[in-house]
Design an enzyme around this catalytic site. Structure first.
Site, PDB file in Angstrom:
ATOM      1  N   GLY A 173      -7.940  74.425  -4.325  1.00  0.00           N
ATOM      2  CA  GLY A 173      -9.356  74.767  -4.406  1.00  0.00           C
ATOM      3  C   GLY A 173      -9.706  75.355  -5.753  1.00  0.00           C
ATOM      4  O   GLY A 173      -8.841  75.689  -6.570  1.00  0.00           O
ATOM      5  N   GLN A 174     -11.013  75.473  -6.005  1.00  0.00           N
ATOM      6  CA  GLN A 174     -11.485  76.040  -7.259  1.00  0.00           C
ATOM      7  C   GLN A 174     -12.860  76.630  -7.041  1.00  0.00           C
ATOM      8  O   GLN A 174     -13.682  76.096  -6.307  1.00  0.00           O
ATOM      9  CB  GLN A 174     -11.532  74.978  -8.366  1.00  0.00           C
ATOM     10  CG  GLN A 174     -11.948  75.542  -9.719  1.00  0.00           C
ATOM     11  CD  GLN A 174     -11.754  74.542 -10.843  1.00  0.00           C
ATOM     12  OE1 GLN A 174     -11.330  73.413 -10.617  1.00  0.00           O
ATOM     13  NE2 GLN A 174     -12.065  74.951 -12.069  1.00  0.00           N
ATOM     14  N   GLY A 175     -13.098  77.801  -7.665  1.00  0.00           N
ATOM     15  CA  GLY A 175     -14.403  78.445  -7.594  1.00  0.00           C
ATOM     16  C   GLY A 175     -14.764  79.052  -8.922  1.00  0.00           C
ATOM     17  O   GLY A 175     -14.084  78.825  -9.939  1.00  0.00           O
ATOM     18  N   GLY A 176     -15.836  79.845  -8.931  1.00  0.00           N
ATOM     19  CA  GLY A 176     -16.263  80.472 -10.166  1.00  0.00           C
ATOM     20  C   GLY A 176     -15.252  81.456 -10.710  1.00  0.00           C
ATOM     21  O   GLY A 176     -15.177  81.703 -11.912  1.00  0.00           O
ATOM     22  N   VAL A 232      -7.322  78.053  -6.955  1.00  0.00           N
ATOM     23  CA  VAL A 232      -6.512  78.544  -5.850  1.00  0.00           C
ATOM     24  C   VAL A 232      -5.341  77.582  -5.660  1.00  0.00           C
ATOM     25  O   VAL A 232      -5.523  76.362  -5.623  1.00  0.00           O
ATOM     26  CB  VAL A 232      -7.330  78.647  -4.554  1.00  0.00           C
ATOM     27  CG1 VAL A 232      -6.466  79.185  -3.420  1.00  0.00           C
ATOM     28  CG2 VAL A 232      -8.548  79.557  -4.762  1.00  0.00           C
ATOM     29  N   LYS A 281      -4.903  83.016  -5.716  1.00  0.00           N
ATOM     30  CA  LYS A 281      -6.155  82.826  -6.451  1.00  0.00           C
ATOM     31  C   LYS A 281      -5.949  83.348  -7.878  1.00  0.00           C
ATOM     32  O   LYS A 281      -5.725  84.538  -8.080  1.00  0.00           O
ATOM     33  CB  LYS A 281      -7.299  83.549  -5.750  1.00  0.00           C
ATOM     34  CG  LYS A 281      -8.657  83.283  -6.398  1.00  0.00           C
ATOM     35  CD  LYS A 281      -9.811  83.683  -5.489  1.00  0.00           C
ATOM     36  CE  LYS A 281      -9.971  85.159  -5.334  1.00  0.00           C
ATOM     37  NZ  LYS A 281     -11.217  85.534  -4.648  1.00  0.00           N
ATOM     38  N   ASP A 319     -21.603  87.400  -0.120  1.00  0.00           N
ATOM     39  CA  ASP A 319     -21.389  85.986  -0.458  1.00  0.00           C
ATOM     40  C   ASP A 319     -20.872  85.231   0.765  1.00  0.00           C
ATOM     41  O   ASP A 319     -19.915  84.461   0.673  1.00  0.00           O
ATOM     42  CB  ASP A 319     -20.405  85.861  -1.624  1.00  0.00           C
ATOM     43  CG  ASP A 319     -20.495  84.501  -2.316  1.00  0.00           C
ATOM     44  OD1 ASP A 319     -21.527  83.814  -2.119  1.00  0.00           O
ATOM     45  OD2 ASP A 319     -19.556  84.142  -3.031  1.00  0.00           O
TER      46      ASP A 319
END
Length: 943
Positions: free
Chosen positions: A622-625, A629, A643, A739
């Site tokens: 996964g990937q976020g701001g 991950v 993370k 969030d």
């Protein structure tokens, strides 16, 4: 000129000292004054509690730590000071408190619920007072609590079910009170509990089978209560249990199979109404087996004759029959002359007796009085002699393994100095000498044995090791058994034989070791408590005698020069520190956050790289701001989610610190657990439990290979709602997540939901410190578009209802399968338009299969309510949880919902493209998507 410079430097030093030394936090000063005003200090133990700087002035029992330049009270030790009065509620304002100790006073009144505000509290020690009232449920907020001691008070009422949230608790000592009601089965969730002492209360109901889930449990002591029913059979799963004591508990039924308790040393089920036969198999670790005063029958099984470590077997006053077969006995008494074996089988129906070599040993005692065998053909000796007293008071042979050493009678000590002889084992280290001992009142609260002499030497070795003393420095001067049974000891600690007195620093160190429970737990000796510690020194603390002389002029000059040099160096250091203020702040903050997560594993970069095959792209999940991950495997085989922050990201640094701080405060089954972190080689990573089924968003996407059925979606909604509810109401202080979204709700292997990603979360305001803010926090707007509370967006006022709005959007996603924002369309707006048009069913996600209309209607209604523009129109998370629980209960078969696709035409000519049948309930829509049952959905004002 030199004197003038020195004068100015001293002025700077004085000013610097005032700047750098933090005065005590004034809220805590007020709290301490309120505490002092509530207690009665008849012996003036707290006479120095004066002024406005407890930390700087060294108030008795107040221990502080400087945090961010301000002194905070971290420990309040007021044990054994003959205090009266009550505990002021203001104690809840000592927010940095780690140890709260009021042991062995005469405090009355109830436990203030405000203690539940002390989120960092590690030791809560209130035993040995006269406290009354009930246990406040707020104590369940103490998520960092390790030891909870309220024994020997008169506290009544039930044990709050909120204690299930004390996830870090090792010790529950609540014995000798007046607690009533049943033991909450929720305590079975305490996965770290070691000692559970609830004996001598008024507890009733059945023993919860759920306690068998506590795999860490070593001691369960529940004697002298009023339970009913039998002993749960699954208690055999407690493989680590060393002591199970259920004496006089009104229990019935048979003794369950205890062979699975492979470490059991002490089993007391006496004075109940147990029936059936004796255990046919029992662990070889058993030393004490007390089954007296029951209704047990049958023969004595061979397994009991062959317990090699057995010390005490009490079977008196049962219905046992057959022959006592001493000829097959196996025991370490054959090879170990220090062991003791006592067999009390009085008042049964034993008709035969076979002797054996073991029974002729002087340290073996057998009592068969009151059996037919003593009437017909007496075995002789003292076997048939009646004994009605405590078996522990039998005359025992000397079992001490130490050599019998005594000091010469010619050596006498000065009684005016209270000196005593250091004797016994000291001869192995040198000549006997006179010394001033430190006298300790010490009690074993639940020892794993019933006869002390064979254990005395081992106890001295254990205690001396824990105190970092030599064996000869510890002497048990006397001991006696008290009801419990508890072992009360008077212990003398002697200084090394090169001195005759402890220094004050040594005494302080010993006192700290005892009062912080720094001596490691021992399976044999169990939990302990210090009843008193004599800290008085001869000559009022003067440790050596001699004359004093005034300082010479040269000495004074040397001191002044030293002070001047020290001052100059200090000023230079201060200037350097000010010049590097920003760099120091960043590093200090990161170090401070490390301290915040004591007990959470600190990984190195090398460990993280190895776990992810050097962050191979194949491990990326996964990937976020914040960053990417990865799925990793630790050295012990544990699969984790890692993370990794983007390099050089200030936002990442802030989120890193924030998430660690908040996750260290919260523990709930519907919140993702933090396993550890990495802050190494300019890399920041957070290590979580791995959630096999990814995010809820993954399963709602149109390309998902595993779409969620209706029951699973309700289960996910309920689990995540419970997690958010915990943050809002049970975390201390409460937390606003800020969030909540479908991609921040993760699913484990059973598709159970857990809320994740606390990087943007904020603590709720504390009214006492920040005034009445109405639960709002003024903050820069953070969050994800489509989930943002409109009122928060416009006013910058964050509240718990902001999370409710975001959760409402998640509910709409679960209902429709749509994203919060799709091709510029806002999901909340689209749902409201469909509601106004009477076409709600047209947007229901058909991939979730059949669903009962009585479940869908309230679900849609609640989701729309959560997403109201007006904050006050939204429900609280408590109301959301209750409504979801009600919806969940309406699903009759949560696992076998069946979808039928048909094409039906009716007399009205309406064609149905898809019908969902569930328990004879038809939920349909016409070809235009207009729902035929929209009128049955409760009215909710659309926007």
């Amino acid at each position: 000129m030199i004197c003038l410079r020195a004068f100015f430097i001293l002025l700077i030093l004085s000013a610097s000292a005032n700047i750098c030394s933090g005065l005590t936090d004034q809220n805590e000063v007020s709290a301490l004054k309120a505490i002092y005003g509530a207690v009665g200090d008849v012996f003036n133990r707290l006479s120095n509690w004066a002024g406005d700087d407890p930390c700087g002035s060294g108030w008795t029992g107040v221990i502080c730590e400087t945090i961010n330049g301000v002194d905070h009270v971290t420990e309040l030790r007021l044990l054994n000071m003959n205090l009266t009065g009550s505990i002021a509620p203001d104690v809840g304002n000592l927010t940095e408190l780690v140890i709260l100790d009021f042991m062995w006073n005469n405090i009355t009144g109830s436990i203030p619920p405000e203690i539940g505000n002390l989120s960092k509290l590690y030791l809560l020690l209130l035993n040995g007072n006269k406290l009354t009232g009930q246990l406040p449920p707020e104590l369940g907020n103490l998520s960092q609590l390790n030891r909870f001691q309220i024994d020997q008070n008169n506290i009544s009422g039930p044990i709050p079910s909120t204690f299930q949230f004390l996830n870090n608790a090792n010790h529950f000592h609540m014995n000798n009170n007046s607690l009533n009601g049943s033991i909450p089965p929720e305590l079975g969730r305490l996965e770290n509990l070691i000692h559970l002492l609830l004996d001598n209360n008024d507890l009733s109901g059945q023993l919860p089978p759920e306690l068998s889930n506590i795999s860490t449990l070593l001691i369960m002591q529940l004697d002298n209560n009023h339970f009913n029913g039998s002993i749960p059979s699954n208690y055999s799963q407690l493989k680590n249990l060393t002591k199970l004591s259920l004496r006089n508990c009104n229990l019935t039924g048979i003794i369950p199979d205890v062979s699975g308790m492979s470490n059991l040393a002490y089993l007391d089920l006496s004075s109940n109404q147990l029936t059936g036969q004796l255990p046919a198999s029992i662990s070889q670790t058993i030393t004490t087996l007390d089954l007296a005063y029951n209704q047990l029958d049958g023969d004595i099984p061979d397994a009991l004759y062959k317990l090699r470590g057995l010390e005490l077997l009490l079977l008196r006053n049962n219905l046992l029959d057959g022959t006592f077969n001493g000829s097959i006995m196996e025991h370490d008494s054959f090879v170990n002359a220090s062991s003791v074996l006592i067999l009390d089988i009085q008042n049964n129906n034993i008709t035969g007796y076979e002797s054996g070599a073991l029974l002729n040993l002087p340290n073996v005692t057998l009592k068969l009085f009151g059996n037919p065998v003593c009437n017909d053909s007496s075995p002789g000796g003292n076997v048939c002699t009646e004994y009605n007293g405590s078996i522990l008071n039998l005359s025992l042979p000397n079992t001490a393994t130490s050599p019998s050493l005594q000091c010469s009678s010619e050596l006498t000590c000065d009684p005016s100095r209270n000196f005593e002889l250091v004797y016994g084992l000291s001869l192995l280290y040198g000549q006997c000498h006179c010394a001033y001992p430190l006298n300790i009142g010490y009690r074993l609260k639940s020892p794993g044995f019933a006869i002390f002499p064979p254990y005395e030497d081992g106890f001295i070795v254990y205690l001396s090791s824990g105190l970092n003393l030599s064996v000869y420095q510890v002497n048990v001067s006397s001991y006696n058994w008290e009801p419990g049974p508890r072992l009360n000891m008077n212990i003398n600690l002697f200084p090394k034989n090169t001195t005759n007195e402890f220094t004050e620093a040594e005494v302080d160190n010993l006192f700290n070791t005892f009062s912080t429970w720094s001596i490691p737990d021992n399976d044999t000796f169990g939990p302990y408590e210090v009843l008193f510690l004599n800290r008085d020194f001869p000559y009022n603390g003067t440790l050596s005698s001699g004359t004093t002389s005034s300082l010479s002029g040269g000495a004074i000059a040397g001191i002044i020069i030293s002070v001047i040099i020290f001052t100059a160096v200090l000023v230079a250091v201060i200037m350097v520190l000010i010049a590097k203020r920003q760099q120091r702040y960043t590093r200090a903050r990161r170090h401070y956050e490390r301290i915040k997560v004591a007990g959470v594993k600190d990984f190195t970069y090398e460990e993280m790289a190895k776990a992810t095959n050097n962050f191979d792209k194949s491990t990326e999940v996964g990937q976020g701001g914040y960053g990417k991950v990865y799925r990793g495997t630790l050295a012990d085989g544990t699969v984790v989610a890692i993370k990794r922050a983007q390099e050089g990201s200030l936002q990442g640094t802030r989120e890193f610190c924030n998430e660690i701080e908040l996750l260290s405060r919260v523990h709930h089954r519907n919140l993702v657990s933090l396993i550890g972190f990495c802050d190494d080689e300019d890399e920041q990573m957070l290590v979580y439990e791995y959630m096999e089924n990814g995010t809820v968003r993954d399963h709602l996407n149109s390309n998902s290979k595993q779409p969620l059925n209706f029951a699973t979606r309700i289960q996910i909604a309920l689990g995540s709602a419970r997690g958010i509810h915990y943050l809002h109401t049970e975390a201390n202080p409460p937390i606003y997540h800020r969030d909540i979204k479908a991609s921040n709700i993760l699913l484990d292997s059973y598709r159970r939901a857990k809320v994740a990603d606390f990087g943007l979360s904020r603590l709720a305001p504390v009214a006492e410190l920040e005034g009445d803010t109405g639960g709002d926090v003024s903050t820069v707007v953070k969050g994800t578009p489509g989930y943002l509370d409109p009122e928060y967006f416009y006013t910058h006022k964050l509240s718990d209802k902001s999370d409710v709005y975001s959760f409402g959007v998640v509910l709409l996603e679960l209902i429709t399968g749509m994203q919060a924002i799709t091709k510029g369309k806002n999901l909340v707006r689209e749902v409201n338009l469909a509601y106004e048009a009477g076409m709600l069913l047209s947007i229901v996600d058909h991939r979730m299969g059949p669903y009962p209309a009585e479940c869908l209607r309230p679900l849609i209604s609640m989701a729309i309510s959560c997403c109201q523009d007006d904050t006050n129109s939204r429900p609280s998370m408590s109301e959301v949880v209750r409504e979801l629980e009600a919806i969940w209960s309406l699903i009759p078969d949560k696992n076998t919902m069946v979808s039928l696709e048909t094409s039906i035409s009716t007399d009205s000519g309406v064609n149905y493209s898809k019908d969902l049948v569930y328990n004879n309930l038809l939920v349909s829509s016409d070809v235009s998507g207009r729902a035929l049952m929209t009128n049955s959905i409760p009215e909710v004002s659309p926007r």
